[in-house]
Design a protein around this motif. Structure first.
Motif, short mmCIF file in Angstrom:
data_model
loop_
_atom_site.label_atom_id
_atom_site.label_comp_id
_atom_site.label_asym_id
_atom_site.label_seq_id
_atom_site.Cartn_x
_atom_site.Cartn_y
_atom_site.Cartn_z
N THR A 115 75.23 46.82 -66.42
CA THR A 115 75.03 47.48 -65.13
C THR A 115 74.07 48.65 -65.26
OG1 THR A 115 77.27 46.85 -64.47
CG2 THR A 115 76.20 48.59 -63.20
N ALA A 116 74.19 49.40 -66.35
CA ALA A 116 73.31 50.54 -66.58
C ALA A 116 71.87 50.07 -66.72
CB ALA A 116 73.74 51.31 -67.83
N PHE A 117 71.65 48.97 -67.44
CA PHE A 117 70.30 48.45 -67.63
C PHE A 117 69.70 48.01 -66.30
CE2 PHE A 117 67.30 44.97 -68.43
CZ PHE A 117 66.35 45.67 -69.17
N GLU A 118 70.52 47.43 -65.43
CA GLU A 118 70.02 46.97 -64.14
C GLU A 118 69.49 48.12 -63.29
OE1 GLU A 118 73.08 44.67 -62.31
OE2 GLU A 118 73.13 43.20 -63.94
N ASP A 119 69.92 49.34 -63.59
CA ASP A 119 69.44 50.50 -62.85
C ASP A 119 68.21 51.14 -63.50
OD1 ASP A 119 71.46 50.25 -60.98
OD2 ASP A 119 72.85 51.49 -62.14
N SER A 120 67.79 50.58 -64.64
CA SER A 120 66.67 51.18 -65.36
C SER A 120 65.34 50.62 -64.88
CB SER A 120 66.81 50.92 -66.87
OG SER A 120 66.51 49.56 -67.16
N ALA A 121 64.24 51.29 -65.27
CA ALA A 121 62.90 50.87 -64.87
C ALA A 121 62.47 49.59 -65.57
CB ALA A 121 61.91 51.99 -65.18
N ASP A 122 63.15 49.22 -66.66
CA ASP A 122 62.78 48.03 -67.42
C ASP A 122 63.35 46.74 -66.82
OD1 ASP A 122 61.31 49.37 -69.41
OD2 ASP A 122 63.17 49.93 -70.44
N TYR A 123 64.28 46.88 -65.90
CA TYR A 123 64.92 45.70 -65.31
C TYR A 123 64.01 45.06 -64.25
CZ TYR A 123 68.55 42.86 -63.05
OH TYR A 123 69.29 41.83 -62.53
N VAL A 124 63.72 43.76 -64.41
CA VAL A 124 62.86 43.05 -63.46
C VAL A 124 63.77 42.25 -62.52
CG1 VAL A 124 60.94 41.44 -63.19
CG2 VAL A 124 61.07 42.88 -65.23
N GLN A 125 64.02 42.81 -61.37
CA GLN A 125 64.98 42.21 -60.44
C GLN A 125 64.53 40.85 -59.95
OE1 GLN A 125 65.59 43.82 -56.35
NE2 GLN A 125 67.67 44.28 -57.08
N SER A 126 63.24 40.68 -59.69
CA SER A 126 62.76 39.40 -59.18
C SER A 126 62.95 38.29 -60.20
CB SER A 126 61.29 39.51 -58.78
OG SER A 126 60.49 39.92 -59.88
N LEU A 127 62.77 38.60 -61.48
CA LEU A 127 62.99 37.60 -62.53
C LEU A 127 64.46 37.22 -62.60
CD1 LEU A 127 62.15 35.92 -64.97
CD2 LEU A 127 62.37 37.98 -66.38
N ALA A 128 65.33 38.23 -62.54
CA ALA A 128 66.77 37.97 -62.59
C ALA A 128 67.20 37.10 -61.41
CB ALA A 128 67.54 39.30 -62.58
N ARG A 129 66.65 37.38 -60.24
CA ARG A 129 67.02 36.60 -59.06
C ARG A 129 66.49 35.17 -59.16
NH1 ARG A 129 65.93 41.11 -54.27
NH2 ARG A 129 68.00 42.12 -54.40
N GLY A 130 65.29 35.01 -59.71
CA GLY A 130 64.74 33.67 -59.87
C GLY A 130 65.60 32.82 -60.80
N LEU A 131 66.07 33.42 -61.90
CA LEU A 131 66.95 32.70 -62.82
C LEU A 131 68.30 32.39 -62.17
CD1 LEU A 131 66.16 34.66 -66.10
CD2 LEU A 131 65.44 32.33 -65.52
#
Length: 272
Positions: free
Chosen positions: A4-20
């Motif tokens: 959860t902490a990583f998902e709030d970081s600048a390194d997390y690519v939300q669009s990639l996660a959603r695509g997967l």
């Protein structure tokens, strides 16, 4: 939790996660789905799902027919890249074929991936489960012999985190369905060096599994033999099949040591 902490970081690519997430929405129960069905299964908005599906379609991973979308064979490239990097399957193939011939039953190898086991190699003799199992198939780790021998190797702290993330489901009346009961069973598995699961995933299935260790001692996979359930099956599994299973285990681990093999990819745990 760390994830959860990583998902709030600048390194997390939300669009990639959603695509997967959209890719994982398709399975045996939902091989073809409308935009609305994918949105419901993923809990994403229709707009996000639409963009993801159209992008995946452009890249060749998704096809469409009318208003329905489906996966294309190109998605197999993703899994094949993992399998080709996992030389373990090549090292295990011959030993597993000999094991299957010796005991007259199907045998499988799997790795742990979050809450599930994922089959990476299988030598079938006959169909034991109603589920169609093949490379890439997933089953809940807590209820599978393959999963239990790998979970038994987890350090206590990691296992505690893993258990808190689980949603136990009773697949049959025999299924272990609580963290406390599973911890007791995993302690037994750790002590005896194998896991025997009878009628917990399906009423007609009995299976026995042993861990596969890399040269550094880590459990990197598990090997099992599955058979139809009968009153005699559990005793046969321990008395007749387990010795042959352990021979295959030793042969695979020796091949690993001779080849100096270590996992190319760290075991991924979704709960980390």
């Amino acid at each position: 939790m760390a994830s959860t902490a990583f998902e709030d970081s600048a390194d997390y690519v939300q669009s990639l996660a959603r695509g997967l997430q959209v890719l994982r929405a398709f399975d045996r129960e939902l091989p073809s789905a409308s935009l609305s069905e994918v949105a419901e299964r993923t809990d994403l908005s229709r707009a996000v799902v639409r963009r993801s599906l159209l992008t995946l379609q452009h890249l060749g991973y998704v096809g469409s027919r009318g208003r329905s979308f489906f996966l294309t064979p190109r998605v197999l490239e993703l899994g094949y890249s993992y399998l080709t990097s996992l030389d373990l399957t090549e090292l295990a193939q011959q030993s597993m074929e000999l094991l299957s011939q010796r005991v007259g039953e199907s045998c499988s190898m799997a790795v742990l991936d979050g809450s599930d086991i994922v089959y990476v190699l299988r030598v079938p003799v006959r169909r034991v489960m109603s589920l169609a199992l093949g490379v890439g198939a997933r089953l809940p780790a807590f209820a599978a012999s393959l999963g239990r021998v790998m979970l038994a190797d987890l350090p206590e702290a990691e296992l505690a985190v893993w258990l808190r993330a689980q949603k136990f489901r009773a697949y049959t009346p025999q299924t272990i369905r609580s963290a406390s009961a599973l911890k007791v069973e995993l302690r037994r598995v750790r002590e005896q060096g194998y896991a025997l699961v009878s009628r917990e995933l399906e009423p007609g299935l009995c299976s026995i599994a042993v861990p596969i260790h890399a040269g550094d001692g880590r459990v990197v996979a598990a090997l099992n033999v599955g058979m139809p359930y009968s009153e005699e099956a559990p005793a046969r599994a321990v008395q007749q099949i387990l010795p042959a299973l352990r021979e295959a285990q030793r042969a695979i681990e020796q091949a690993i040591r001779r080849g100096g093999w270590l996992p190319h990819l760290a075991m991924k745990h979704a709960y980390e």
